[in-house]
Design a protein around this motif. Sequence first.
Motif, short mmCIF file in Angstrom:
data_model
loop_
_atom_site.label_atom_id
_atom_site.label_comp_id
_atom_site.label_asym_id
_atom_site.label_seq_id
_atom_site.Cartn_x
_atom_site.Cartn_y
_atom_site.Cartn_z
N CYS A 21 42.10 -18.59 39.17
CA CYS A 21 40.96 -18.65 40.10
C CYS A 21 39.96 -19.71 39.65
N ARG A 22 39.73 -19.80 38.33
CA ARG A 22 38.79 -20.81 37.81
C ARG A 22 39.29 -22.21 38.10
N ARG A 23 40.60 -22.42 37.84
CA ARG A 23 41.17 -23.75 38.07
C ARG A 23 41.10 -24.09 39.56
N LEU A 24 41.34 -23.09 40.40
CA LEU A 24 41.33 -23.33 41.85
C LEU A 24 39.95 -23.75 42.32
N THR A 25 38.91 -23.00 41.90
CA THR A 25 37.56 -23.33 42.39
C THR A 25 37.10 -24.68 41.83
N GLY A 26 37.68 -25.10 40.70
CA GLY A 26 37.36 -26.42 40.14
C GLY A 26 38.07 -27.53 40.90
N ALA A 27 39.21 -27.20 41.52
CA ALA A 27 40.04 -28.25 42.13
C ALA A 27 39.89 -28.35 43.64
N VAL A 28 39.56 -27.23 44.29
CA VAL A 28 39.50 -27.21 45.77
C VAL A 28 38.04 -27.10 46.20
N PRO A 29 37.57 -27.99 47.09
CA PRO A 29 36.17 -27.88 47.54
C PRO A 29 35.95 -26.68 48.45
N ARG A 30 34.70 -26.25 48.58
CA ARG A 30 34.26 -25.20 49.50
C ARG A 30 34.88 -23.83 49.22
N ILE A 31 35.18 -23.56 47.95
CA ILE A 31 35.61 -22.20 47.61
C ILE A 31 34.95 -21.79 46.30
N VAL A 32 34.40 -20.60 46.27
CA VAL A 32 33.75 -20.12 45.05
C VAL A 32 34.35 -18.78 44.64
N HIS A 33 34.14 -18.46 43.37
CA HIS A 33 34.65 -17.23 42.78
C HIS A 33 33.55 -16.18 42.90
N SER A 34 33.87 -15.03 43.45
CA SER A 34 32.86 -13.96 43.55
C SER A 34 32.58 -13.40 42.15
N ILE A 35 31.30 -13.20 41.85
CA ILE A 35 30.95 -12.67 40.52
C ILE A 35 30.74 -11.17 40.65
N SER A 36 31.59 -10.41 39.95
CA SER A 36 31.55 -8.94 40.04
C SER A 36 30.50 -8.35 39.10
N TYR A 37 30.11 -7.12 39.40
CA TYR A 37 29.30 -6.33 38.47
C TYR A 37 30.25 -5.52 37.61
N THR A 38 29.95 -5.38 36.33
CA THR A 38 30.78 -4.53 35.47
C THR A 38 29.96 -3.86 34.38
N ARG A 40 31.63 -3.22 31.62
CA ARG A 40 32.35 -3.64 30.40
C ARG A 40 31.46 -4.52 29.53
N GLN A 41 31.67 -4.45 28.22
CA GLN A 41 30.97 -5.34 27.29
C GLN A 41 31.44 -6.78 27.53
N ALA A 42 30.52 -7.73 27.40
CA ALA A 42 30.91 -9.14 27.55
C ALA A 42 31.84 -9.53 26.40
N ARG A 43 32.88 -10.30 26.73
CA ARG A 43 33.77 -10.83 25.69
C ARG A 43 33.13 -12.08 25.12
N GLU A 44 33.63 -12.49 23.96
CA GLU A 44 33.09 -13.70 23.34
C GLU A 44 33.23 -14.87 24.32
N GLY A 45 32.17 -15.59 24.53
CA GLY A 45 32.21 -16.76 25.43
C GLY A 45 31.85 -16.43 26.87
N GLU A 46 31.85 -15.15 27.23
CA GLU A 46 31.49 -14.80 28.60
C GLU A 46 29.97 -14.85 28.78
N VAL A 47 29.55 -15.31 29.96
CA VAL A 47 28.11 -15.48 30.22
C VAL A 47 27.70 -14.59 31.39
N ASP A 48 26.57 -13.86 31.20
CA ASP A 48 26.05 -12.99 32.26
C ASP A 48 25.64 -13.86 33.46
N GLY A 49 26.10 -13.47 34.64
CA GLY A 49 25.75 -14.23 35.84
C GLY A 49 26.73 -15.35 36.13
N ARG A 50 27.62 -15.66 35.20
CA ARG A 50 28.65 -16.66 35.46
C ARG A 50 30.02 -15.98 35.55
N ASP A 51 30.34 -15.18 34.52
CA ASP A 51 31.63 -14.50 34.50
C ASP A 51 31.54 -13.14 35.20
#
Length: 209
Positions: A21-38, A40-51
């Motif tokens: 999904c990340r690669r797709l939204t980076g490669a195809v215009p006019r499509i975004v990834h929906s950001i879910s609520y969770t 779960r604890q954030a994993r290393e490297g994950e950012v609140d409001g982005r992942d």
Amino acid sequence: MKKGSIFIVSAPSGAGKTTLCRRLTGAVPRIVHSISYTTRQAREGEVDGRDYFFVDEDRFMRMVADGEFLEWAEVHGNLYATSRAKLFEMIQCGTDVILDIDIQGAAQIRQKGIDATFIFVLPPSLEILEKRLISRKTDSEKVILRRLKKAREEIGDYMQYDYVIVNDSLDVALNELGSVVLSRRLHISHVDHEWIKETFGLEAAGSKF
Ligand code: ADP
Ligand code: 5GP
């Protein structure tokens, strides 16, 4: 303005849907990834409001009670949900949105009769799925075992989806996912009938839509 489309992508954990999904939204215009609520604890490297929007269980359940979620589910011991308002805001702006959600969430959206394209991503085998979960290095052995146990059950739902993509070569799978998105955009139910009508002087074109 034409409304955007909704693409639902489900897969057992570790099959590669986040990567795809990340690669797709980076490669195809006019499509975004929906950001879910969770919860779960954030994993290393994950950012609140982005992942994800990382929230505690109290806040999550309040949002459930307030009807803020289009769907929500408990997955692998944590709660996950899609914001109704955020999703429809993007669709109204003409942006396509890809939702990386589990089979329970996909079933809720299907039951509500929401117009969406349902895509299931399979790993090439259960052995490769295990290797991917181990190499991702984000989950303990216990969590990995729980996710693998759940995988077979989740894969059993694949017939409920419109498209199946086997994520063996990432490039091939990405190309296939992109093709599904593009074919949806070109579908007769999504073309710009007003433009065709005006450009070619066709009075009744697209009137049945
Ligand atoms: P999911 O979101 O489905 O849980 P991820 O996207 O986190 O899965 O992928 C799990 C792991 O597998 C990650 O380490 C990712 O880099 C790797 N991966 C994803 N797709 C492929 C692929 N086609 N070939 C090899 N490794 C992959
Ligand atoms: P992870 O914790 O590995 O990021 O995700 C675990 C599972 O939760 C995945 O199957 C993922 O698709 C699912 N998930 C992520 N966000 C949502 C959501 O908003 N709703 C539902 N139902 N599942 C979600």
